[in-house]
Design a protein around this motif. Structure first.
Motif, PDB file in Angstrom:
ATOM      1  N   ARG A  85      -1.984  66.685  33.584  1.00 47.38           N
ATOM      2  CA  ARG A  85      -1.605  66.330  32.212  1.00 47.38           C
ATOM      3  C   ARG A  85      -0.771  67.419  31.541  1.00 47.38           C
ATOM      4  NH1 ARG A  85      -3.479  62.612  29.226  1.00 47.38           N
ATOM      5  NH2 ARG A  85      -3.934  63.930  27.417  1.00 47.38           N
ATOM      6  N   SER A 107       0.616  60.550  34.557  1.00 49.03           N
ATOM      7  CA  SER A 107       1.261  61.853  34.426  1.00 49.03           C
ATOM      8  C   SER A 107       2.648  61.839  35.062  1.00 49.03           C
ATOM      9  CB  SER A 107       0.396  62.950  35.053  1.00 49.03           C
ATOM     10  OG  SER A 107       0.086  62.655  36.399  1.00 49.03           O
ATOM     11  N   GLN A 110       5.030  60.462  32.603  1.00 49.41           N
ATOM     12  CA  GLN A 110       5.291  61.443  31.552  1.00 49.41           C
ATOM     13  C   GLN A 110       6.331  62.460  32.015  1.00 49.41           C
ATOM     14  OE1 GLN A 110       1.280  62.858  30.922  1.00 49.41           O
ATOM     15  NE2 GLN A 110       0.879  61.418  29.258  1.00 49.41           N
ATOM     16  N   ASN A 201      -7.177  64.092  35.220  1.00 46.95           N
ATOM     17  CA  ASN A 201      -6.695  62.734  35.448  1.00 46.95           C
ATOM     18  C   ASN A 201      -7.825  61.768  35.782  1.00 46.95           C
ATOM     19  OD1 ASN A 201      -4.463  60.764  36.022  1.00 46.95           O
ATOM     20  ND2 ASN A 201      -5.348  60.861  38.071  1.00 46.95           N
ATOM     21  N   THR A 365      -2.107  57.326  26.548  1.00 45.58           N
ATOM     22  CA  THR A 365      -2.097  58.597  25.823  1.00 45.58           C
ATOM     23  C   THR A 365      -2.826  58.472  24.494  1.00 45.58           C
ATOM     24  OG1 THR A 365      -0.017  59.290  26.846  1.00 45.58           O
ATOM     25  CG2 THR A 365      -0.624  60.347  24.773  1.00 45.58           C
TER      26      THR A 365
END
Length: 377
Positions: A85, A107, A110, A201, A365
């Motif tokens: 993360r 992740s 992201q 995670n 999120t």
């Protein structure tokens, strides 16, 4: 006795041929040696790829066989481990690493989004994967079966009704309240141990899985996600202290046992890796597969062409794939994975088919942030 001209000519030809052959092989040997030296120099001079990786694959990249294979393909690596993360924050134009190897699509997405904002080309590939499981014990599994929460699939393998188990935990049931609880007649609450979802995670995926169980499917909108996150916060709060990394939760399960960790939410690869390395498992250890569960992909995100080639190699090279199996990961060749695990005595579900996806990165999120905020209240 004088040799005839014909015989002298024949001997001359033979001598010349022998000399020529010796010279040929000598030159060939020199050429091969020179080629080998050049190849060694090229291998040694290959630019090292810098990577940021998760704890899941740290042991894999430290394996001398992996390092040797990557070097031979002129793709040597240097890696540093950080939490999945936290990886997106490392995507900075001009100083970003060549690649990321992260645990999970959330992740990974992201990272890709951060790369897009930094005008960096990002390509994803998932070389191996692992379903999320509940590592437990035979007495616990039998109690769940007696209460209609689980079913025996095969010896030491169980399926768990994720929805019913989640509702039972939210109802604050204790083990001693359950039918036929003699094998674990204790007053503690029925809970699944997880990692801290604010940093890990696997903890976040537990939130994704339990929210899908209550919603009847993957959560797709922010309002529903926030509502369910508020409801599910207590499943994290009531655990007390949670490890920040997934191996901490696993270590408690293996070393302390049923008293500390009757049910642990883990990646399947962790207990498979343990069984392969120890060449066996504890007699009462069992795997329970939530129905549905989430398959976690180990996602390789490359930010340039050489890193992209590395990702493709990890996903296609038979030797590297085989080493991944030794670390407990599933690969495309399911039979190879099952065959590797069988000698350890650990029973696994050959094909995991009842699956659900995590929410979108935006919804996920916000759900994580909601739980994190509530846990500080």
């Amino acid at each position: 006795m004088a040799l005839s001209p014909g015989r002298r000519a024949a001997i001359t030809v033979l001598v010349t041929a022998a000399f020529g052959g010796a010279l040929y092989f000598a030159l060939r040997g020199q050429q091969q040696e020179q080629a080998a030296q050049i190849e060694q120099q090229e291998v040694a001079s290959a630019t090292v790829l810098r990577g940021v990786i998760s704890l899941d694959v740290e042991g894999y990249f430290k394996d001398p066989r992996v390092q040797k294979r990557l070097a031979a393909q002129r793709l040597p690596v240097e890696v540093v481990r950080v939490g999945s993360r936290e990886m997106a924050s490392r995507v900075v134009a001009g100083s970003a690493p060549d690649f990321f190897f992260t645990a999970g699509v959330v992740s990974a997405n992201q990272i890709v989004e951060a790369a897009r904002k930094a005008n960096l080309p990002a390509v994803q590939v998932a070389p191996f994967h692992s379903p999320l499981v509940i590592a437990s014990w035979e007495p616990i599994a039998k109690i769940l079966v007696a209460n209609g929460l689980a079913k025996a699939v095969s010896p030491k393998v169980y399926s768990v009704d994720t929805e019913q188990l989640t509702k039972l935990m939210l109802a604050r049931k204790r083990w001693k309240d359950l039918k036929d609880s003699g094998g674990y007649d204790v007053s503690r609450s029925v809970l699944v141990s997880t990692t801290d979802l604010r940093r890990s995670n696997s903890g976040a995926l537990y939130l994704a899985l339990t929210s899908a169980a209550l919603n009847g499917d993957v959560v797709t909108d922010r309002a529903t996600g926030q509502k369910l996150a508020l409801q599910l916060t207590e499943l994290f709060k009531r655990q007390g202290y949670q490890e920040n990394y997934v191996d901490g939760n696993f270590d408690d399960y293996v070393s302390i046992g049923i008293g500390k960790t009757p049910m642990a939410f883990l990646y399947e690869f962790q207990i498979v890796r343990h069984a392969l390395q120890k060449k066996g498992i504890g007699a009462d250890m069992v795997l329970m597969y939530p129905q549905p569960t989430i398959v976690n992909k180990e996602v390789f995100v490359s930010l340039n062409e050489r890193a992209k080639a590395l990702g493709e190699l990890l996903a296609s090279d038979a030797e590297l794939q085989g080493i991944a199996v030794e670390y407990g990961f599933r690969i495309a060749d399911t039979e190879r994975f099952v065959a590797a695990v069988k000698p350890t005595g650990l029973a696994v579900e050959p094909r995991v088919t009842q699956l659900v996806d995590p929410p979108s990165p935006e919804v996920m999120t916000e759900m994580i942030d909601t739980v994190a905020r509530e846990m500080t209240q």
